[in-house]
Write an enzyme that holds these catalytic residues in place. Sequence first.
Site, PDB file in Angstrom:
ATOM      1  N   SER B  54       4.872   0.998   2.382  1.00  0.00           N
ATOM      2  CA  SER B  54       4.431   0.476   1.089  1.00  0.00           C
ATOM      3  C   SER B  54       5.567   0.668   0.104  1.00  0.00           C
ATOM      4  O   SER B  54       6.163   1.750   0.035  1.00  0.00           O
ATOM      5  CB  SER B  54       3.180   1.215   0.609  1.00  0.00           C
ATOM      6  OG  SER B  54       2.691   0.613  -0.580  1.00  0.00           O
ATOM      7  N   GLU B  55       5.905  -0.383  -0.660  1.00  0.00           N
ATOM      8  CA  GLU B  55       7.153  -0.339  -1.422  1.00  0.00           C
ATOM      9  C   GLU B  55       7.169   0.709  -2.537  1.00  0.00           C
ATOM     10  O   GLU B  55       8.217   1.034  -3.067  1.00  0.00           O
ATOM     11  CB  GLU B  55       7.540  -1.720  -1.957  1.00  0.00           C
ATOM     12  CG  GLU B  55       6.499  -2.437  -2.783  1.00  0.00           C
ATOM     13  CD  GLU B  55       5.687  -3.424  -1.950  1.00  0.00           C
ATOM     14  OE1 GLU B  55       5.316  -3.083  -0.814  1.00  0.00           O
ATOM     15  OE2 GLU B  55       5.414  -4.530  -2.445  1.00  0.00           O
TER      16      GLU B  55
END
Lengths: 226, 225
Positions: B54-55
């Site tokens: 997840s960024e």
Amino acid sequence: MIDKFVRSMADAMEGIADGSTVLVGGFGSVGQPDALIDGLIESGAKDLTIVANNAGAGRVGLAKLLELRRVRRIICSFPRSAGSVVFEELYANGEIELEIVPQGTLAERLRAAGAGIPAFFTPTAAGTQLAEGKETRVIDGREYVLEKWLPGDVALIEAWQADRWGNLTYRSSGRNFNAVMAMAATTTVAQTQHVVDLGAIDPEAVATPGIFTSRVIHVPYGDPEI
Amino acid sequence: MSDTAAAFKALNRDEMANRLAQDIPEGWYVNLGIGAPTKVADFIPADREVVIHSENGILGMGPAPAKDQVDPWIINAGKQHVTLKPGGSYFDHATSFAMIRGGHIDLCVLGAYEVAENGDIANWATSATESAPAVGGAMDLAAGAKRIWVLMQHTTKQGEARLVESCSYPLTAAGVVKRIYTDLAVIDVTEEGFSVVEMIPGLTREELQARSGARLRFDRLNTAG
């Protein structure tokens, strides 16, 4: 003796001038330095450039700062989110400047500022309207866009633990932009949930070494909003 | 929708996510875009280890927690509460996007408004003059991940094609999409344009072509299934 703890919010905000570029950490409400944002509002500083991933929600915190017309320009990747009513209103009325930056480019421009790299080439946004007017170069057969560093006058960040040298840890996904912005500003102010003795943080676990931290204020406000 | 005697039933969102999930091999590091692609995680076979990125600084992201087990400090890029699997890690945004641009992410699944036959993707703005556009991490992911798969409805609600000769909406990245999973078909983006590899049962080539805005090739169509 080095002691970066300040006792009052006024001391934490000392010297934030009108026209400053202020980096605000967090991603959504996680890791967002709410107390420091309130302190910034209280300080009266205006004509600010705010750098943050989001443009605030509801009418508190960053949104309140915007609503008070204290922000001239906002640099962010995702201004539009659930509840970003104040920003959208100001933007629609032409009362705030927006610079939209891809999230990874935003992070790297901040990292570059902290690392003394004035510009870099990135593949992100090549061939899109966000690259319009920017220098591009083909390197090893691929097109890249020149992006400049993004230094701040001040960074406002939220930590989980801090010692008096300003060594910091973060909680879970609360590290996000905080650790990057800590490096990128002339003055970095951290609010911390916990104060620990010097030496109490495992040196291997220090996420932001104290060299990047200017001031720390203890704000044990608890968990982000669910 | 009003096809007389339509002999096919388009996949629903869960079925689309499930179909895509079957093609992710063990060991891949995968970023799932916000919206429909997030669902893909729910359908990765339980015996397959795939590491979700997840960024906002998570590797090894797990599913949403039960309502009474929410940890408010763990959110995904869509700002929903998630969990961390054993072996997971947290890191800052610069490191996270180094993983993306540095080519360390094997796959990114994105939603899209349009995909062009040369692999261009438009998924962040619906017009060049949109008020307050928001790009988030879409451009970094589209330009940086090793491969981009798109998960989207084959047409718009109004029946307009999303597979097109060239995008009418502002681009997210040029020439990056490798494969498209829609409610009707699986389509590769090749040097020669769109190449259909799979279609839902009962759908004819003509019906699929009629719902597409660019020429489809069928020479690689897998008819075994």
